[in-house]
Design a protein around this motif. Structure first.
Motif, PDB file in Angstrom:
ATOM      1  N   ARG A  66      -9.632  32.332 -16.660  1.00 25.25           N
ATOM      2  CA  ARG A  66     -10.854  33.090 -16.402  1.00 25.25           C
ATOM      3  C   ARG A  66     -10.618  34.102 -15.288  1.00 25.25           C
ATOM      4  NH1 ARG A  66     -16.320  29.582 -16.839  1.00 25.25           N
ATOM      5  NH2 ARG A  66     -15.735  28.196 -18.558  1.00 25.25           N
ATOM      6  N   LYS A  67     -11.114  35.292 -15.486  1.00 27.91           N
ATOM      7  CA  LYS A  67     -10.959  36.336 -14.482  1.00 27.91           C
ATOM      8  C   LYS A  67     -11.628  35.934 -13.167  1.00 27.91           C
ATOM      9  CE  LYS A  67     -11.518  41.324 -13.874  1.00 27.91           C
ATOM     10  NZ  LYS A  67     -12.038  42.586 -14.460  1.00 27.91           N
ATOM     11  N   THR A  68     -12.697  35.123 -13.258  1.00 23.14           N
ATOM     12  CA  THR A  68     -13.453  34.723 -12.074  1.00 23.14           C
ATOM     13  C   THR A  68     -12.951  33.427 -11.454  1.00 23.14           C
ATOM     14  OG1 THR A  68     -15.041  33.617 -13.529  1.00 23.14           O
ATOM     15  CG2 THR A  68     -15.553  35.882 -12.852  1.00 23.14           C
ATOM     16  N   CYS A  69     -11.852  32.892 -11.968  1.00 19.39           N
ATOM     17  CA  CYS A  69     -11.352  31.597 -11.479  1.00 19.39           C
ATOM     18  C   CYS A  69     -11.061  31.649  -9.977  1.00 19.39           C
ATOM     19  CB  CYS A  69     -10.078  31.223 -12.238  1.00 19.39           C
ATOM     20  SG  CYS A  69      -9.389  29.621 -11.757  1.00 19.39           S
ATOM     21  N   VAL A  70     -11.494  30.600  -9.272  1.00 15.62           N
ATOM     22  CA  VAL A  70     -11.291  30.478  -7.832  1.00 15.62           C
ATOM     23  C   VAL A  70     -10.308  29.339  -7.562  1.00 15.62           C
ATOM     24  CG1 VAL A  70     -12.396  29.879  -5.631  1.00 15.62           C
ATOM     25  CG2 VAL A  70     -13.578  31.374  -7.278  1.00 15.62           C
ATOM     26  N   TRP A  71      -9.362  29.582  -6.665  1.00 17.19           N
ATOM     27  CA  TRP A  71      -8.353  28.589  -6.298  1.00 17.19           C
ATOM     28  C   TRP A  71      -8.587  28.138  -4.856  1.00 17.19           C
ATOM     29  CZ3 TRP A  71      -4.172  27.663  -9.818  1.00 17.19           C
ATOM     30  CH2 TRP A  71      -4.153  28.516 -10.926  1.00 17.19           C
ATOM     31  N   LEU A  72      -8.617  26.839  -4.619  1.00 16.00           N
ATOM     32  CA  LEU A  72      -8.740  26.328  -3.259  1.00 16.00           C
ATOM     33  C   LEU A  72      -7.392  26.411  -2.547  1.00 16.00           C
ATOM     34  CD1 LEU A  72     -11.295  25.094  -4.741  1.00 16.00           C
ATOM     35  CD2 LEU A  72     -11.196  23.312  -2.990  1.00 16.00           C
ATOM     36  N   GLY A  73      -7.459  26.589  -1.235  1.00 14.51           N
ATOM     37  CA  GLY A  73      -6.227  26.736  -0.466  1.00 14.51           C
ATOM     38  C   GLY A  73      -5.305  25.542  -0.569  1.00 14.51           C
ATOM     39  N   GLY A  74      -5.882  24.334  -0.563  1.00 11.84           N
ATOM     40  CA  GLY A  74      -5.066  23.128  -0.682  1.00 11.84           C
ATOM     41  C   GLY A  74      -4.351  23.052  -2.015  1.00 11.84           C
TER      42      GLY A  74
END
Length: 208
Positions: A66-74
């Motif tokens: 997904r273009k809007t996918c968010v990744w957490l820093g951990g």
């Protein structure tokens, strides 16, 4: 999955085939095959990444399709320590062609991440999300920085980042070709943050 396979197969020099579940195999001439997991998740946390790795221990790359996918820093730290690349579909295709899928990171944020890490006045850097950093300068000042990749961020882009990820001190427009709109700058002032390009951010870090 069908859309991902079609998209990758359309890229010059690449072939793609379904292996099982979320796993695909990508071929590129003169490069090793890439085993990539295609995730449709809107947010990828460490538990999700670890689950994919447990199912597919030989995976080279985790793709947030997904273009809007968010990744957490951990999650990013976990994948990097495991020798697994991460990022968008565009990142995956570039990495397959370059032969560096195991070390690739999201192409949208790659250069801005490197700029922050190489800037001499940054003493400590913590990545909270793919686009949110907390940095400590050599002066002791701590700043929370958010990144917006739009060509010309508007007021909505500024407010959306603030609403989704919480208050920041600075919003950095990382698109090398664009500039924040006057409305975006005013929205930042209303929220209590600055909306800047890299040259302005460097000056802010120099004097903070």
């Amino acid at each position: 999955m069908k859309r991902a396979l079609a998209y990758i197969s359309e890229q010059p020099g690449l072939t793609a085939q379904h292996v099982e579940g979320d796993l695909i195999r990508i071929g590129a001439e003169d490069q090793p095959d890439v085993l990539a997991v295609i995730s449709a998740a809107s947010e990828i946390n460490t538990a999700t990444a670890a689950s994919y790795r447990e199912q597919h221990p030989d995976m080279d790359f985790l793709c947030g399709y997904r273009k809007t996918c968010v990744w957490l820093g951990g999650t990013i730290e976990y994948l990097q320590s495991a020798g697994i690349g991460w990022g968008s579909a565009g990142t995956l295709t570039s990495a397959a062609l370059d032969g560096n899928a195991n070390t690739a990171s999201h192409k949208t944020y790659f250069f801005s991440d490197r700029l922050l890490r190489q800037y001499g006045r940054v003493k400590e850097l913590s990545r909270e999300y793919d686009r949110i950093y907390r940095i400590k300068l050599t002066t002791g000042t701590v700043l929370r920085i958010g990144m917006v990749a739009d060509y010309e961020p508007n007021a909505d882009a500024v407010r959306s980042l603030w609403d989704e990820f919480g208050p920041v001190d600075i919003i950095w427009n990382i698109n090398p070709n664009g500039r924040p709109s006057p409305e975006a700058i005013r929205a930042g002032i209303e929220l209590g943050c600055e909306v800047v390009k890299w040259e302005e951010l460097k000056e802010r870090l120099r004097t903070a």
